[in-house]
Design an enzyme around this catalytic site. Structure first.
Site, PDB file in Angstrom:
ATOM      1  N   ALA A   9       0.824  -1.208   0.000  1.00  0.00           N
ATOM      2  CA  ALA A   9       0.000   0.000   0.000  1.00  0.00           C
ATOM      3  C   ALA A   9       0.860   1.260   0.000  1.00  0.00           C
ATOM      4  CB  ALA A   9      -0.924  -0.005   1.224  1.00  0.00           C
ATOM      5  N   ALA A  10       2.063   1.165  -0.575  1.00  0.00           N
ATOM      6  CA  ALA A  10       2.972   2.316  -0.518  1.00  0.00           C
ATOM      7  C   ALA A  10       2.946   3.154  -1.787  1.00  0.00           C
ATOM      8  CB  ALA A  10       4.405   1.832  -0.260  1.00  0.00           C
ATOM      9  N   ARG A  15      -2.509   7.773 -11.098  1.00  0.00           N
ATOM     10  CA  ARG A  15      -3.647   7.908 -12.009  1.00  0.00           C
ATOM     11  C   ARG A  15      -4.960   8.240 -11.303  1.00  0.00           C
ATOM     12  NH1 ARG A  15      -3.708   2.629 -15.251  1.00  0.00           N
ATOM     13  NH2 ARG A  15      -2.209   1.910 -13.696  1.00  0.00           N
ATOM     14  N   GLY A  85       9.426  -0.302  -6.317  1.00  0.00           N
ATOM     15  CA  GLY A  85       8.830  -1.489  -6.921  1.00  0.00           C
ATOM     16  C   GLY A  85       8.287  -2.454  -5.889  1.00  0.00           C
ATOM     17  N   THR A  86       7.455  -3.383  -6.368  1.00  0.00           N
ATOM     18  CA  THR A  86       6.783  -4.322  -5.460  1.00  0.00           C
ATOM     19  C   THR A  86       7.789  -5.255  -4.757  1.00  0.00           C
ATOM     20  OG1 THR A  86       6.347  -5.680  -7.424  1.00  0.00           O
ATOM     21  CG2 THR A  86       4.536  -4.321  -6.629  1.00  0.00           C
ATOM     22  N   ASN A 172      -1.340 -12.074 -14.106  1.00  0.00           N
ATOM     23  CA  ASN A 172      -1.006 -12.142 -12.686  1.00  0.00           C
ATOM     24  C   ASN A 172      -1.947 -11.253 -11.878  1.00  0.00           C
ATOM     25  OD1 ASN A 172       0.255 -12.110 -10.194  1.00  0.00           O
ATOM     26  ND2 ASN A 172       1.982 -10.830 -10.871  1.00  0.00           N
ATOM     27  N   ARG A 334     -29.167  12.516  14.476  1.00  0.00           N
ATOM     28  CA  ARG A 334     -27.707  12.651  14.582  1.00  0.00           C
ATOM     29  C   ARG A 334     -27.148  11.772  15.684  1.00  0.00           C
ATOM     30  NH1 ARG A 334     -26.983  18.718  15.567  1.00  0.00           N
ATOM     31  NH2 ARG A 334     -24.829  18.025  15.838  1.00  0.00           N
ATOM     32  N   SER A 406     -46.933  23.745  21.050  1.00  0.00           N
ATOM     33  CA  SER A 406     -46.175  24.156  19.875  1.00  0.00           C
ATOM     34  C   SER A 406     -45.361  25.420  20.136  1.00  0.00           C
ATOM     35  CB  SER A 406     -47.137  24.432  18.722  1.00  0.00           C
ATOM     36  OG  SER A 406     -47.754  23.223  18.348  1.00  0.00           O
TER      37      SER A 406
HETATM   38  C1  UD1 Z   1       1.636  -5.641 -10.287  1.00  0.00           C
HETATM   39  C2  UD1 Z   1       2.412  -6.839 -10.823  1.00  0.00           C
HETATM   40  C3  UD1 Z   1       1.712  -7.363 -12.073  1.00  0.00           C
HETATM   41  C4  UD1 Z   1       0.280  -7.715 -11.752  1.00  0.00           C
HETATM   42  C5  UD1 Z   1      -0.442  -6.549 -11.090  1.00  0.00           C
HETATM   43  C6  UD1 Z   1      -1.765  -7.029 -10.550  1.00  0.00           C
HETATM   44  C7  UD1 Z   1       4.726  -6.412 -10.266  1.00  0.00           C
HETATM   45  C8  UD1 Z   1       6.079  -6.027 -10.780  1.00  0.00           C
HETATM   46  N1  UD1 Z   1       3.758  -6.433 -11.146  1.00  0.00           N
HETATM   47  O1  UD1 Z   1       1.691  -4.661 -11.288  1.00  0.00           O
HETATM   48  O2  UD1 Z   1       2.390  -8.508 -12.552  1.00  0.00           O
HETATM   49  O3  UD1 Z   1      -0.402  -8.107 -12.929  1.00  0.00           O
HETATM   50  O4  UD1 Z   1       0.296  -6.034  -9.979  1.00  0.00           O
HETATM   51  O5  UD1 Z   1      -2.519  -5.967 -10.029  1.00  0.00           O
HETATM   52  O6  UD1 Z   1       4.592  -6.725  -9.105  1.00  0.00           O
HETATM   53  N2  UD1 Z   1       3.427  -0.894  -4.301  1.00  0.00           N
HETATM   54  C9  UD1 Z   1       4.191  -0.681  -3.194  1.00  0.00           C
HETATM   55  N3  UD1 Z   1       5.495  -0.311  -3.348  1.00  0.00           N
HETATM   56  C10 UD1 Z   1       6.045  -0.170  -4.577  1.00  0.00           C
HETATM   57  C11 UD1 Z   1       5.245  -0.405  -5.711  1.00  0.00           C
HETATM   58  C12 UD1 Z   1       3.949  -0.771  -5.535  1.00  0.00           C
HETATM   59  O7  UD1 Z   1       3.717  -0.809  -2.067  1.00  0.00           O
HETATM   60  O8  UD1 Z   1       7.227   0.161  -4.637  1.00  0.00           O
HETATM   61  C13 UD1 Z   1       2.035  -1.305  -4.103  1.00  0.00           C
HETATM   62  C14 UD1 Z   1       1.032  -0.370  -4.757  1.00  0.00           C
HETATM   63  O9  UD1 Z   1       0.620   0.615  -3.850  1.00  0.00           O
HETATM   64  C15 UD1 Z   1      -0.084  -1.311  -5.126  1.00  0.00           C
HETATM   65  C16 UD1 Z   1       0.604  -2.633  -5.364  1.00  0.00           C
HETATM   66  O10 UD1 Z   1       1.870  -2.549  -4.753  1.00  0.00           O
HETATM   67  O11 UD1 Z   1      -0.998  -1.464  -4.056  1.00  0.00           O
HETATM   68  C17 UD1 Z   1       0.794  -2.981  -6.834  1.00  0.00           C
HETATM   69  O12 UD1 Z   1       1.607  -1.989  -7.414  1.00  0.00           O
HETATM   70  P1  UD1 Z   1       1.340  -1.441  -8.861  1.00  0.00           P
HETATM   71  O13 UD1 Z   1       2.319  -0.407  -9.183  1.00  0.00           O
HETATM   72  O14 UD1 Z   1      -0.105  -1.107  -9.005  1.00  0.00           O
HETATM   73  O15 UD1 Z   1       1.712  -2.757  -9.701  1.00  0.00           O
HETATM   74  P2  UD1 Z   1       1.204  -3.098 -11.124  1.00  0.00           P
HETATM   75  O16 UD1 Z   1       1.965  -2.333 -12.108  1.00  0.00           O
HETATM   76  O17 UD1 Z   1      -0.260  -3.034 -11.151  1.00  0.00           O
END
Ligand code: UD1
Ligand code: CA
Length: 464
Positions: A9-10, A15, A85-86, A172, A334, A406
């Site tokens: 959730a980072a 968008r 990145g994730t 995925n 309320r 009233s």
């Molecule tokens: C990711 C997957 C993709 C998959 C998709 C499904 C990767 C590289 N790709 O892509 O294969 O089809 O999810 O929804 O994992 N986040 C972090 N830290 C980061 C980056 C992201 O916490 O550094 C969190 C985002 O807030 C989000 C989630 O990870 O909740 C997914 O990140 P997002 O950038 O949306 O990944 P996708 O490009 O959708």
């Protein structure tokens, strides 16, 4: 075995074009992240939420949900720092997962709200599983590569895929169950050698799949739909709305106009509840059997007994309504309103911290704040409890079977005894004993023939 959930959730959620972090955007009143946390099964070793962008807001929300008892397990957070990145997100969790003695991790995205509790439960019970979906237009999702026996062979992001890989429709879903030791090892070996220069969790998952067989299961696309834009949010909300309505219809609830009716995930409806068009309910709401909820009514965090008539266009928040009561149209209940059985609240009545005992009535144009009103008491049209002196709030206590005429103002603090009567137009500043009649109007004077004399004088003055 200790299974720990990690919720990503980072991310910034560019968008969404919002000041609010993406994971706090609501679906039917509950933020996406809360949907994800509430789908977790009981008995986990904990959940770790990875935060960074909008961290303060996410932490405040988590604290509020914890206090409200909405979280199924202990939740801790890890600040990822600038998100790379994730995979980087999971690397940031290594110390916390070690501390929690995780043997198994389940990874979910905070922006994927509709994964059902059944699916998450299944994931949490699996050894090595990836949830996928089959999409006719797979778009920007990562593509799933499988061995001939179905096991996971690899994952490739759309931006890194060859044209042949882009044609793959199995994508995925971003939800995984993996053994922690194998994933931990893979995370330490990650590189960012890819189109986005990010540390991909998907690369680590593919590396784990070299060590242990990872099963791939496709689920309904709506369960894994990610909220990356306002369009996604609207689409996900519509799917949630359909799902919730279908389940209540199966329990005997009538929706006169399903499209305009929004019922949140923490609303409980009994059978024979009838919802008119445009009803919205959010938060923790209970509605008892046989209630009719009028058009355009908004209810949040409230308990409504059985056979209650809520007429159109009422707003009810943090309130209780007893069985057999009637409310509205155009009433506002309320926080701290507590109506016993058979209470009548009519049009243009506002209540706050008001307890009305059985059978009490306030049918027209009234404000009742910081008050207790006894059984069978009738509050006339236009009655106001003057509860605020400009600095402090004071209470008005009214006994049983009282008649308040009233247009009376009850200047608090004031106590009206059982069976008392208050004449219309009174300003009550002193307590009224039981069984007394209180009057506070100035005596009426009738000047016979004065009206025509007055009118002729007016005419002379304007020269007509
Ligand atoms: C990711 C997957 C993709 C998959 C998709 C499904 C990767 C590289 N790709 O892509 O294969 O089809 O999810 O929804 O994992 N986040 C972090 N830290 C980061 C980056 C992201 O916490 O550094 C969190 C985002 O807030 C989000 C989630 O990870 O909740 C997914 O990140 P997002 O950038 O949306 O990944 P996708 O490009 O959708
Ligand atoms: Ca996403």
């Amino acid at each position: 075995m200790t299974t720990v959930a990690v919720i990503l959730a980072a991310g910034l959620g560019t968008r969404m074009k919002s000041r609010l972090p993406k994971v706090l955007h609501p679906i039917l009143g509950d933020p996406s992240l809360l949907w994800v946390l509430r789908a977790l099964p009981p008995g986990l070793g904990g959940a770790v939420v990875v935060v960074h962008h909008g961290k303060e807001k996410v932490l405040a929300a988590l604290e509020a949900w914890q206090k409200a008892g909405l979280l199924p397990c202990p939740v801790t957070t890890v600040d990822q720092g600038h998100p790379l990145g994730t995979g980087h997100a999971l690397q940031a969790c290594i110390p916390e997962l070690d501390r929690l003695a995780a043997s198994q991790v389940v990874i979910l995205c905070g922006d994927v709200p509709l994964t059902s509790a059944a699916t998450v439960g299944h994931l949490c019970a699996a050894k090595a599983l990836l949830l996928a979906m089959d999409l006719p237009t797979p778009g920007s999702y990562g593509r799933v590569l499988q061995h001939s026996d179905g096991r996971l062979a690899g994952l490739v992001e759309a931006k890194d895929a060859t044209p042949e890989q882009l044609a793959i429709q199995r994508v995925n879903g971003g939800a995984y169950a993996l053994p922690w030791p194998a994933l931990r090892k893979a995370l330490l070996e990650l590189t960012n050698d890819n189109a986005q220069k990010e540390y991909y969790l998907t690369d680590a998952v593919a590396a784990v799949a070299q060590e242990v067989p990872v099963t791939v299961e496709a689920c309904a696309p709506e369960e894994l739909a990610g909220m990356n834009s306002r369009q996604d949010q609207a689409m996900i909300q519509a799917a949630a709305q359909r799902r919730i309505q279908q389940s209540w219809m199966a329990e005997g609830v009538t929706f006169l106009h399903p499209d305009s009716t929004l019922i949140g995930p923490r609303v409980q409806l009994a059978s024979d509840v009838l919802l008119e068009p445009g009803v919205r309910m959010e938060g923790a709401v209970w509605i008892g059997a046989g209630c009719r909820i009028g058009q355009g009514t908004v209810i949040s965090d409230a308990v409504v007994g059985e056979d209650v008539q809520i007429r159109p266009y009422c707003v009810i928040e943090l309130a209780q309504v007893g069985s057999g009561s009637a409310v509205g149209p155009f009433a506002r209940l309320r926080e701290g309103t507590d109506l016993a059985e058979g209470v009548h609240i009519g049009n243009f009545v506002e209540t706050k911290k008001a307890r009305l005992h059985r059978g009490a009535k306030a049918n027209h144009l009234t404000y009742l704040g910081d008050t207790e009103i006894g059984e069978g008491t009738n509050i006339g049209a236009g009655v106001i409890t003057c509860n605020y002196d400009g600095t402090q709030k004071h209470r008005t206590t009214i006994g049983r079977n009282v008649f308040v005429g009233s247009d009376t103002q009850l200047v608090a603090p004031v106590v009206i005894g059982d069976g008392a009567m208050i004449g219309a137009g009174a300003t009550i500043t002193k307590d009224v004993p039981a069984d007394a009649i209180a009057l506070s109007r100035s005596p009426q004077v009738n000047r016979e023939g004065s009206a025509s004399r007055f009118r002729s004088r007016q005419r002379r003055e304007v020269g007509t």
